[in-house]
Each structure stands twice: as structure tokens, then as C-alpha cells.
Design a protein around this motif. Sequence first.
Motif, PDB file in Angstrom:
ATOM      1  N   UNK A 482      -9.119  -3.402  31.406  1.00 20.50           N
ATOM      2  CA  UNK A 482      -9.232  -4.793  31.817  1.00 20.50           C
ATOM      3  C   UNK A 482     -10.377  -5.101  32.743  1.00 20.50           C
ATOM      4  N   UNK A 483     -11.351  -4.203  32.857  1.00 26.04           N
ATOM      5  CA  UNK A 483     -12.414  -4.419  33.821  1.00 26.04           C
ATOM      6  C   UNK A 483     -13.350  -5.553  33.407  1.00 26.04           C
ATOM      7  N   UNK A 484     -13.282  -5.960  32.132  1.00 28.25           N
ATOM      8  CA  UNK A 484     -14.086  -7.102  31.683  1.00 28.25           C
ATOM      9  C   UNK A 484     -13.236  -8.130  30.948  1.00 28.25           C
ATOM     10  N   UNK A 485     -11.964  -8.184  31.230  1.00 27.44           N
ATOM     11  CA  UNK A 485     -11.043  -9.008  30.438  1.00 27.44           C
ATOM     12  C   UNK A 485     -11.435 -10.481  30.450  1.00 27.44           C
ATOM     13  N   UNK A 486     -11.669 -11.047  31.636  1.00 24.78           N
ATOM     14  CA  UNK A 486     -11.977 -12.480  31.705  1.00 24.78           C
ATOM     15  C   UNK A 486     -13.318 -12.808  31.039  1.00 24.78           C
ATOM     16  N   UNK A 487     -14.287 -11.923  31.170  1.00 27.15           N
ATOM     17  CA  UNK A 487     -15.560 -12.147  30.488  1.00 27.15           C
ATOM     18  C   UNK A 487     -15.375 -12.118  28.975  1.00 27.15           C
ATOM     19  N   UNK A 488     -14.563 -11.183  28.487  1.00 26.10           N
ATOM     20  CA  UNK A 488     -14.280 -11.106  27.049  1.00 26.10           C
ATOM     21  C   UNK A 488     -13.724 -12.433  26.551  1.00 26.10           C
ATOM     22  N   UNK A 489     -12.721 -12.957  27.247  1.00 25.06           N
ATOM     23  CA  UNK A 489     -12.073 -14.178  26.764  1.00 25.06           C
ATOM     24  C   UNK A 489     -12.894 -15.428  27.080  1.00 25.06           C
ATOM     25  N   UNK A 490     -13.749 -15.365  28.087  1.00 28.23           N
ATOM     26  CA  UNK A 490     -14.668 -16.476  28.319  1.00 28.23           C
ATOM     27  C   UNK A 490     -15.565 -16.679  27.102  1.00 28.23           C
ATOM     28  N   UNK A 512     -29.666  -3.416  27.715  1.00 26.58           N
ATOM     29  CA  UNK A 512     -28.437  -2.965  28.399  1.00 26.58           C
ATOM     30  C   UNK A 512     -28.568  -1.483  28.750  1.00 26.58           C
ATOM     31  N   UNK A 513     -29.461  -1.135  29.636  1.00 22.11           N
ATOM     32  CA  UNK A 513     -29.738   0.285  29.903  1.00 22.11           C
ATOM     33  C   UNK A 513     -28.566   1.041  30.510  1.00 22.11           C
ATOM     34  N   UNK A 514     -27.780   0.393  31.367  1.00 17.19           N
ATOM     35  CA  UNK A 514     -26.669   1.105  32.007  1.00 17.19           C
ATOM     36  C   UNK A 514     -25.586   1.432  30.995  1.00 17.19           C
ATOM     37  N   UNK A 515     -25.185   0.437  30.191  1.00 14.00           N
ATOM     38  CA  UNK A 515     -24.193   0.708  29.160  1.00 14.00           C
ATOM     39  C   UNK A 515     -24.715   1.756  28.189  1.00 14.00           C
ATOM     40  N   UNK A 516     -25.959   1.634  27.756  1.00 13.27           N
ATOM     41  CA  UNK A 516     -26.521   2.594  26.805  1.00 13.27           C
ATOM     42  C   UNK A 516     -26.482   4.005  27.379  1.00 13.27           C
ATOM     43  N   UNK A 517     -26.779   4.120  28.670  1.00 17.66           N
ATOM     44  CA  UNK A 517     -26.782   5.438  29.308  1.00 17.66           C
ATOM     45  C   UNK A 517     -25.390   6.065  29.294  1.00 17.66           C
ATOM     46  N   UNK A 518     -24.384   5.305  29.717  1.00 14.94           N
ATOM     47  CA  UNK A 518     -23.047   5.892  29.830  1.00 14.94           C
ATOM     48  C   UNK A 518     -22.364   6.043  28.470  1.00 14.94           C
ATOM     49  N   UNK A 519     -22.615   5.125  27.547  1.00 13.37           N
ATOM     50  CA  UNK A 519     -22.051   5.273  26.201  1.00 13.37           C
ATOM     51  C   UNK A 519     -22.656   6.485  25.512  1.00 13.37           C
ATOM     52  N   UNK A 520     -23.946   6.696  25.692  1.00  9.55           N
ATOM     53  CA  UNK A 520     -24.596   7.875  25.113  1.00  9.55           C
ATOM     54  C   UNK A 520     -24.086   9.150  25.778  1.00  9.55           C
ATOM     55  N   UNK A 576     -20.952  -0.081  38.403  1.00  7.23           N
ATOM     56  CA  UNK A 576     -20.015  -0.998  37.752  1.00  7.23           C
ATOM     57  C   UNK A 576     -20.592  -2.404  37.625  1.00  7.23           C
ATOM     58  N   UNK A 577     -21.138  -2.948  38.714  1.00  5.86           N
ATOM     59  CA  UNK A 577     -21.664  -4.326  38.686  1.00  5.86           C
ATOM     60  C   UNK A 577     -22.790  -4.464  37.668  1.00  5.86           C
ATOM     61  N   UNK A 613     -15.737 -12.919  39.481  1.00  6.92           N
ATOM     62  CA  UNK A 613     -14.318 -12.569  39.389  1.00  6.92           C
ATOM     63  C   UNK A 613     -14.151 -11.139  38.896  1.00  6.92           C
ATOM     64  N   UNK A 614     -14.922 -10.741  37.859  1.00  8.61           N
ATOM     65  CA  UNK A 614     -14.804  -9.383  37.337  1.00  8.61           C
ATOM     66  C   UNK A 614     -15.200  -8.353  38.380  1.00  8.61           C
ATOM     67  N   UNK A 615     -16.300  -8.613  39.078  1.00  5.06           N
ATOM     68  CA  UNK A 615     -16.774  -7.636  40.058  1.00  5.06           C
ATOM     69  C   UNK A 615     -15.782  -7.495  41.206  1.00  5.06           C
ATOM     70  N   UNK A 616     -15.247  -8.620  41.697  1.00  6.91           N
ATOM     71  CA  UNK A 616     -14.341  -8.559  42.843  1.00  6.91           C
ATOM     72  C   UNK A 616     -12.941  -8.092  42.463  1.00  6.91           C
ATOM     73  N   UNK A 617     -12.589  -8.150  41.182  1.00  6.38           N
ATOM     74  CA  UNK A 617     -11.265  -7.685  40.745  1.00  6.38           C
ATOM     75  C   UNK A 617     -11.157  -6.167  40.767  1.00  6.38           C
TER      76      UNK A 617
END
Length: 710
Positions: A482-490, A512-520, A576-577, A613-617
Motif C-alpha cells: 500500500x505504499x502507493x495506494x492513493x496514487x494508484x487510485x488517483x 524512472x532511474x530509481x525504480x529501474x535500479x531496484x527492479x533490476x 522511498x520518496x 500523503x504517500x510520503x508521509x504515510x
Amino acid sequence: MVIEQPGQTFIPVESLNARTFGHGIRAAAIGRPLVVFLAHLHSTTGKNLRVTVPLGMTYVHSYLKARFGDAIQIKQLATTQQINEALNEQVPDVFAFGNYSWNTALTNAVIGVVKQRHPKVVVAVAGPNIPTEKPIAQAGLRRNQAADFYISREGEHPLANLVETCLGLADPSDVKGTVVDGCYSLTQEGLILQGDPLDRVGVLEEIPSPYLTGLCDDFLANPEFIPLLQTSRGCPYRCTFCVAGHDWWSKLRAFSVERVKEEIDYIQARTSNPLLRIADENFGILPRDVEIAEHIRKVKDTFSYPSVVQVYTDKHLTKNVKQVTLLMRDLIPLNISFQSLDKQVLKNIKRVNVKDTAIEEAAAFAREHSLVLSTELIFGLPGETIDSFTNSLDKVLDHRFDNVVIYALNILDQAEMAFAEYREKFGLKTRFALSENGYSEYDSVQTFEMDELVVATSTIPEQEYLRFFKFIFFFNFALFYGWLRELVFFFETNGVRATSVIRSMLADPEQCPTLAEFASRFLTGHRAMMRDTREEVAELIRELAESQPEQVTDNQFGAMRYQYAVFSDLFTEGRFAEVVHEFAQSGLRLHRELTGEAPSDSFRAQLDVITQLQIQSFIPLHEPVPETVVLESGYDLVGWKNSNFRQPLADFALVEPARFSLRIEGYQHHERLWDARGNDDIRRIYLRSFASTNANRRRHLELCEESPQA
């Protein structure tokens, strides 16, 4: 009684002169109590283990003791250290082991040492990993001749038959090479002996409660053990990926409600672990389960236990399931495990076909009662394609499921999916990897438990199959935790598919370098752990144990465990941010492409609020943070959430900005985590937390008391 010879079918054994023994024996022919050791082993080499009270072993213990009384003496053992200590004190006549997917190799290693030191000991192995199909039994027993007797399915009656047979012998080891009902055995000549098969335990009350008789007290006193409660046995469904999908398990049998209630009370009064796990395959399938849920509610309200209940409810949203979920609403989600929503795939796996009306009913019920709505999907089921699987994800998002987890398809030994004809029919190609908690050391012997992971099917080529694990990694990050739940539904409410956002992010690593790095990082590590044979996996882990012992002891193996490890890296590196902003900007780009227009100031303002909201949650685990933080917004965030994100956030604009609190539920649990940091590095704190529970990873959104009602 039947015998099976190499290359032949099972045939009668009249020619074997098998001994026949009477029933009801209550005194041992050896002139002393028969000594029985029971073992249910788990790895103690790695850290961050998730271990439950070994309920199966204690059920067998309580049943044998009730049936044979003082004629037998029983010890129950859960670790190799306990086994060594017990063997130093005395040598058992019978040594029975519980055999499961997580301890098969360790069990075999221990048996090998026991047999070498004490060759006369009668060794039996029981559990769901013991083959029941004759061709598989033939191959399996000849490949692994460690034990003297093998028991599949329920162990109480077959093991009692073996014990009773031994009680009638002046030398219990003479039982070897004989036929015992409910058991397989292997002669020195390679013949497989099979006693008459036994039916289920018809009346479960035959088995005294191991909790109420004190057999679980030591486990309850140890905070490492999660209390495990079984209220019924059996499953009426036939899922081909599950060991409970066999006809033998189809009949439901239940322990009495009063007994279950007493066990819950007993556990509450003695456990050192805040969790409770229910072992039923379909809790809520029986009307009386509502009464059990009522009792759990009462105990929770009185004693603040349990903090979380881990349970699978029935696969249909029945009246019973609704009541059970409402009663335990703060302990469990409303979970409907779909596995797939493709009709042909469901047919292939013999899964109940879920109608769209049933999905909508579940979503409506969750919205009406403000319940967390969750589901599970398995990637790579027979007949599935990337597109059909993505369509299933889109459908659950349409119905606004709060938590959606994707599991990789893992072949379990005794599931129908493991059989050769099924594999061939659907083109299942597999590779092996070390399983979660899969590495152990015993008596200078390294042991390795294996997962058999599907890497290709007749409808998904291997390279395409493996590449999709990057998508799974990030989807679980966004929706399961759920770390991106509200963004997903937005974005979903503004016409942008979350699945499309993720795929575009993965396709454009420069944006999206950060996502690409960790997904890889995840895919590279996941693939690096897999090998074509079990022997190759064992060699890999031996090398790692020498060169990178912390990777082995930190228990970073298994698809979900390695996912946790990469998540932990992301958090401990403070990234994370960055991922939140990358998702927000990728969704913004897709929105611009779909509409052909630049986003309005209002749209950007909404996106900024949801991003904050996502970052502070997010709740950091490596340092204390306030129980509540405040977020100001010109939109009714709580109203939007309570509408189950069915409408765009723009529909919830406020005349005056309001203040919203983001509160940590179960703050005391997090305080204990922070207090227990000790000398652990930050990464290990996250790994340990992932190992305990997936609950309460985000702050809870509420309207501040001083704010006017939206």
C-alpha cells in the motif's frame, strides 16, 4: 495389504508372511515403556524466521498418549539442538518426523545421523510431502531410503498403528520389513510394502487438545513461535496447485466450538507472541465459525490479544464470511483469493469460477462497512498470458481492492500440478531455488530446502515470464504493502491505468532511474538464485555460505523474502520518496498523452497533495517518529477514501482547507521495534519486521478533531 515390486503394479502380499498384531495393547512386550521421539524441525541457522507452534506434532503426541497411556514415553523436539540433547540422554525405540516442504532436507539429514549412530531405531516420516500416488511413491522411496516407514496425510492413526505394533514385540526394531496399515515401507531388497490405507480421523475429538493438556506451553512461552489454531480439517475445493486439492481432504470435520474457545483463552493467557494464525483452509465456511470469531472479538476487546489474525477465509463471500470479517475487522481484511480472473485459467486449475457480480458484491460490502479489501493472484498459472493476467489486475483495481498481492507459481510436491501429465499438458518449465528459511547446518552437514518455481508455460515464454517479475516487484510494492495506494487510485479515477503506469516506468529507465535500479536489482538477484537442478542450487548456496555468510544467515532466499530484502535496501538507502515522485510523474505523462492536453493547475495541486500523503504515510522502522503527523488539504481526503476511491479527488473539493491526521495504529508495536534496535543495522531492522507481519506498515488517515467536518 499390498506389495509393489520394481516395474510391477501393486499386488497382494500373502506370500510375505507378514506378522499380524492385535489391537488394544496397553503394555509393552519389552517390559518397559516404549520410548517415542517426535520431531517437527525448522531451520535455526538463519535469522528473521517465521515459525508457528508445531501443532501437527503436538496433535500426534496428545493422540498417542491418550491411546497408550503409560505404555509409551514421548518427547517432542523442534530443533536439532533439542534432538542432540535428547539423544545424549536416551535412545528412542521409535523416532517420528513431520515432513513438510520447508524441512524435508533437514529431516533427511537428521535421520541419516540418527540411523548411523543408532541403527536399531525405528524411523517414521509423516506429512503432506509424503507421496500418495503410487508411481511417485515408488520413485521417491527408492531415491531416499532414510526412513523405515512413510505416512502420508494425517499421521495420528497410522503412527498409532506403528506404535501398537512395536508394543507387541520383544524387540521393537523387528517391525522393520513388516506391513503396517496406513504406512509405506521399503525392504532391503527394494520392495515397497504398503499397508491398507486408512480413512481420516472421523471424529476430531478423538485427539485431545495439545494446548489444554499443556503440550504447547514451551512454544507459547517462546516469542519466536506464532500460536497456531486449527478449528477444522478438510477442503471441498480441488485447486491443482494445492496439496489439499485431493479428494481425500474433501470432507470437512470440525473440533467442537467449546474446545476451540478454551484453546483461544489458553493461548491468550500464555503466549509471548502478539499474533494468532488459524490453520483452516477456509475459515468461515461453517456457520459455527461465526461463534468462534465472536469469541476472538471478546478476547481482543478484553485482553488486547491478538494484534493480528493470519487466516484464509472461505473463497465465497457467504453470510458467514461477512459476519466473521465484521467481527474481526481490525484483525483481518476482507480477503477473496481469486488467483486468476480468467475463466479458462480457472478451469485449468479446477478453481471456482468467480462471477463479476460476486466481485462487485464483495467490493460493495467492503465499502459499506469500511473494510480493507484484499485479494491474491498467482502469476503464471496454466493458460495465463501476460495480457490476461494484466486484465485480472485491472479488474480488481476497478473494484478498488485495497491490497493486491502477486505470488510466483511454485510447484508443491503432492499437488496435482506436480504430476508429469499435468506438467506436459500445460508446458510447465521449472527451475529450482533455495526456499525461505531453507538453509540449515546439522552435524557438519549443510541442508537445502528447495522451491520449484515455474519459469515458462505453453502460453508465456521463459524470457517474457522472467522479465515480468520486475512488474510484480513494483506492483506488490504499490498495492500489497500500500505504499502507493492513493496514487494508484488517483490515476485510476482519472482514466490512467496503474498497470500502464508501471509498464511505462519499467520501459523508460531514464525517466524512472530509481525504480529501474531496484527492479533490476530484484530481477537480477531473483534469477541468480535459480538453477536447473537441486544439486546446482546446493552448490551455489555452499559457495555463498563461504563467501557471503551474512546473505545466508539473513535469510534472503525465496521469492517473497528476496523481495523484502530489496524493499529494505530501498528504505535504508532513503530512496522511498524518489520512487513516489517517479510514479507521480510517470502517471502525469500518461495522463497528458491520453488527454492530449497539459494538466490543469487543479490537477497538479491534487497530485501534489496525494504525493505528500504517500510520503508521509510511510512509517520508518529504524528511528522513532511521532504517533501522528498532520497534513493540510483543500480536498476531503477522508471522504475520498471512504468512497473507496470510486470518484476523482476533484469531486471532494472543500470550501476551506482542512487538517488531516496520519496516525500510526498499534503505536506500541512500533515502540517495541524501536526499543529493540540494539546493535542491529538499519537493514536488519526492516528484514526482521517483514518477517513478523505485513500489517500496519502505513499511517492511518483521519480528519483532525479541530477541523470542521468536510
